[in-house]
Design a protein around this motif. Structure first.
Motif, PDB file in Angstrom:
ATOM      1  N   VAL A 198      38.226  30.617  27.510  1.00 25.47           N
ATOM      2  CA  VAL A 198      37.391  31.701  28.048  1.00 25.47           C
ATOM      3  C   VAL A 198      38.141  32.801  28.806  1.00 25.47           C
ATOM      4  O   VAL A 198      37.575  33.860  29.050  1.00 25.47           O
ATOM      5  CB  VAL A 198      36.258  31.150  28.946  1.00 25.47           C
ATOM      6  CG1 VAL A 198      35.380  30.193  28.184  1.00 25.47           C
ATOM      7  CG2 VAL A 198      36.796  30.527  30.219  1.00 25.47           C
ATOM      8  N   ASP A 199      39.384  32.576  29.185  1.00 26.09           N
ATOM      9  CA  ASP A 199      40.081  33.544  30.045  1.00 26.09           C
ATOM     10  C   ASP A 199      40.204  34.946  29.462  1.00 26.09           C
ATOM     11  O   ASP A 199      40.243  35.912  30.203  1.00 26.09           O
ATOM     12  CB  ASP A 199      41.470  33.047  30.438  1.00 26.09           C
ATOM     13  CG  ASP A 199      41.453  32.313  31.767  1.00 26.09           C
ATOM     14  OD1 ASP A 199      40.448  32.394  32.482  1.00 26.09           O
ATOM     15  OD2 ASP A 199      42.462  31.654  32.076  1.00 26.09           O
ATOM     16  N   ASN A 200      40.288  35.062  28.169  1.00 30.05           N
ATOM     17  CA  ASN A 200      40.417  36.399  27.580  1.00 30.05           C
ATOM     18  C   ASN A 200      39.131  37.202  27.673  1.00 30.05           C
ATOM     19  O   ASN A 200      39.165  38.426  27.714  1.00 30.05           O
ATOM     20  CB  ASN A 200      40.876  36.321  26.129  1.00 30.05           C
ATOM     21  CG  ASN A 200      42.368  36.133  26.040  1.00 30.05           C
ATOM     22  OD1 ASN A 200      43.128  36.756  26.763  1.00 30.05           O
ATOM     23  ND2 ASN A 200      42.793  35.254  25.162  1.00 30.05           N
ATOM     24  N   GLU A 201      37.993  36.528  27.714  1.00 31.85           N
ATOM     25  CA  GLU A 201      36.711  37.234  27.658  1.00 31.85           C
ATOM     26  C   GLU A 201      35.845  37.104  28.907  1.00 31.85           C
ATOM     27  O   GLU A 201      34.973  37.933  29.123  1.00 31.85           O
ATOM     28  CB  GLU A 201      35.913  36.767  26.440  1.00 31.85           C
ATOM     29  CG  GLU A 201      36.633  37.043  25.131  1.00 31.85           C
ATOM     30  CD  GLU A 201      37.009  38.509  24.943  1.00 31.85           C
ATOM     31  OE1 GLU A 201      36.232  39.398  25.332  1.00 31.85           O
ATOM     32  OE2 GLU A 201      38.112  38.774  24.415  1.00 31.85           O
ATOM     33  N   GLU A 202      36.021  36.087  29.708  1.00 32.91           N
ATOM     34  CA  GLU A 202      35.162  35.886  30.873  1.00 32.91           C
ATOM     35  C   GLU A 202      35.292  37.060  31.840  1.00 32.91           C
ATOM     36  O   GLU A 202      36.401  37.499  32.160  1.00 32.91           O
ATOM     37  CB  GLU A 202      35.532  34.576  31.570  1.00 32.91           C
ATOM     38  CG  GLU A 202      34.541  34.179  32.621  1.00 32.91           C
ATOM     39  CD  GLU A 202      35.173  33.775  33.933  1.00 32.91           C
ATOM     40  OE1 GLU A 202      34.415  33.451  34.832  1.00 32.91           O
ATOM     41  OE2 GLU A 202      36.407  33.829  34.057  1.00 32.91           O
ATOM     42  N   TRP A 203      34.183  37.592  32.307  1.00 32.10           N
ATOM     43  CA  TRP A 203      34.177  38.838  33.081  1.00 32.10           C
ATOM     44  C   TRP A 203      34.970  38.738  34.379  1.00 32.10           C
ATOM     45  O   TRP A 203      35.663  39.673  34.753  1.00 32.10           O
ATOM     46  CB  TRP A 203      32.748  39.332  33.337  1.00 32.10           C
ATOM     47  CG  TRP A 203      31.954  38.512  34.309  1.00 32.10           C
ATOM     48  CD1 TRP A 203      31.155  37.446  34.032  1.00 32.10           C
ATOM     49  CD2 TRP A 203      31.898  38.706  35.722  1.00 32.10           C
ATOM     50  NE1 TRP A 203      30.594  36.950  35.177  1.00 32.10           N
ATOM     51  CE2 TRP A 203      31.030  37.715  36.232  1.00 32.10           C
ATOM     52  CE3 TRP A 203      32.481  39.612  36.607  1.00 32.10           C
ATOM     53  CZ2 TRP A 203      30.742  37.598  37.593  1.00 32.10           C
ATOM     54  CZ3 TRP A 203      32.189  39.499  37.958  1.00 32.10           C
ATOM     55  CH2 TRP A 203      31.333  38.501  38.433  1.00 32.10           C
ATOM     56  N   ARG A 204      34.894  37.610  35.093  1.00 37.23           N
ATOM     57  CA  ARG A 204      35.635  37.499  36.364  1.00 37.23           C
ATOM     58  C   ARG A 204      37.137  37.505  36.124  1.00 37.23           C
ATOM     59  O   ARG A 204      37.890  38.151  36.851  1.00 37.23           O
ATOM     60  CB  ARG A 204      35.227  36.242  37.117  1.00 37.23           C
ATOM     61  CG  ARG A 204      33.860  36.325  37.753  1.00 37.23           C
ATOM     62  CD  ARG A 204      33.508  35.008  38.359  1.00 37.23           C
ATOM     63  NE  ARG A 204      33.297  34.051  37.278  1.00 37.23           N
ATOM     64  CZ  ARG A 204      32.297  33.200  37.228  1.00 37.23           C
ATOM     65  NH1 ARG A 204      31.424  33.152  38.191  1.00 37.23           N
ATOM     66  NH2 ARG A 204      32.165  32.384  36.208  1.00 37.23           N
ATOM     67  N   ALA A 205      37.564  36.780  35.110  1.00 36.82           N
ATOM     68  CA  ALA A 205      38.997  36.724  34.791  1.00 36.82           C
ATOM     69  C   ALA A 205      39.489  38.100  34.352  1.00 36.82           C
ATOM     70  O   ALA A 205      40.568  38.542  34.757  1.00 36.82           O
ATOM     71  CB  ALA A 205      39.248  35.681  33.705  1.00 36.82           C
TER      72      ALA A 205
ATOM     73  N   VAL B  11      47.480  33.458  30.435  1.00 38.25           N
ATOM     74  CA  VAL B  11      46.841  34.693  29.976  1.00 38.25           C
ATOM     75  C   VAL B  11      47.386  35.927  30.710  1.00 38.25           C
ATOM     76  O   VAL B  11      47.587  36.973  30.094  1.00 38.25           O
ATOM     77  CB  VAL B  11      45.295  34.601  30.062  1.00 38.25           C
ATOM     78  CG1 VAL B  11      44.800  34.577  31.498  1.00 38.25           C
ATOM     79  CG2 VAL B  11      44.649  35.725  29.282  1.00 38.25           C
ATOM     80  N   LEU B  12      47.665  35.826  31.999  1.00 37.74           N
ATOM     81  CA  LEU B  12      48.208  36.976  32.735  1.00 37.74           C
ATOM     82  C   LEU B  12      49.600  37.336  32.230  1.00 37.74           C
ATOM     83  O   LEU B  12      49.895  38.509  31.969  1.00 37.74           O
ATOM     84  CB  LEU B  12      48.249  36.699  34.239  1.00 37.74           C
ATOM     85  CG  LEU B  12      48.722  37.863  35.100  1.00 37.74           C
ATOM     86  CD1 LEU B  12      47.676  38.972  35.126  1.00 37.74           C
ATOM     87  CD2 LEU B  12      49.003  37.399  36.518  1.00 37.74           C
ATOM     88  N   LEU B  13      50.439  36.331  32.045  1.00 34.22           N
ATOM     89  CA  LEU B  13      51.785  36.561  31.499  1.00 34.22           C
ATOM     90  C   LEU B  13      51.716  37.221  30.131  1.00 34.22           C
ATOM     91  O   LEU B  13      52.409  38.204  29.865  1.00 34.22           O
ATOM     92  CB  LEU B  13      52.525  35.232  31.342  1.00 34.22           C
ATOM     93  CG  LEU B  13      53.273  34.675  32.513  1.00 34.22           C
ATOM     94  CD1 LEU B  13      53.812  33.297  32.171  1.00 34.22           C
ATOM     95  CD2 LEU B  13      54.394  35.592  32.912  1.00 34.22           C
ATOM     96  N   GLU B  14      50.880  36.673  29.282  1.00 36.50           N
ATOM     97  CA  GLU B  14      50.736  37.185  27.924  1.00 36.50           C
ATOM     98  C   GLU B  14      50.327  38.665  27.941  1.00 36.50           C
ATOM     99  O   GLU B  14      50.915  39.492  27.246  1.00 36.50           O
ATOM    100  CB  GLU B  14      49.686  36.359  27.187  1.00 36.50           C
ATOM    101  CG  GLU B  14      49.380  36.831  25.786  1.00 36.50           C
ATOM    102  CD  GLU B  14      48.235  36.054  25.176  1.00 36.50           C
ATOM    103  OE1 GLU B  14      48.413  35.586  24.040  1.00 36.50           O
ATOM    104  OE2 GLU B  14      47.177  35.911  25.822  1.00 36.50           O
TER     105      GLU B  14
END
Length: 142
Positions: A35-42, A74-77
């Motif tokens: 979910v990290d790519n799409e979840e609004w908070r992330a 996900v942040l690194l990517e």
């Protein structure tokens, strides 16, 4: 801030918390990976980090990022893709490292929670997003 100072603070936190490294449950990494790519908070959190980077960056070429507690990566990517930054990640979880590898991140390592094995001058940007809320005695580490 120097990495050696971050290491000192981490050691102090671990002493105050009886050397417990606060780990997330393994199922949580599978969920975050999905979910990290799409979840609004992330997404909102990353957008803020990217805005700060754009505003305060001093160096634009050969930038090296260390993501402390990199989770599923996900942040690194996204830093690597958006800003052509060389990313390194460390995390206390073997499970997290596996998900980073799935993202194609090769510069991720298991972290003992105490010592950051990077030279102070080797890293231009240090991130620790979603880390401090897992430390129960953070205010005592000042």
């Amino acid at each position: 801030i120097l990495l050696s100072e971050v290491s000192k603070t981490l050691k102090k936190l671990l002493i105050l918390s009886s050397y417990k490294i606060f780990k997330m449950k393994t199922y949580f990494y599978a969920l975050r990976y999905k979910v990290d790519n799409e979840e609004w908070r992330a997404r909102a959190k990353r957008a803020l980090v990217f805005q700060f980077w754009k505003k305060y960056q001093r160096k634009t070429t050969n930038v090296k990022l260390l993501d402390l507690g990199c989770g599923t990566g996900v942040l690194l990517e996204q830093f690597e893709k958006r800003f052509k930054i060389k990313g390194y990640g460390i995390d206390t979880s073997t499970e997290a490292i596996k998900y980073c590898k799935r993202r194609g991140l090769s510069q991720v390592k298991k972290f003992d929670g105490k010592n950051i094995h990077f030279n102070d001058k080797a890293i231009d940007l240090l991130t620790a997003i979603d880390v401090l809320e897992h430390v129960k005695v953070d205010l005592k580490a000042r």
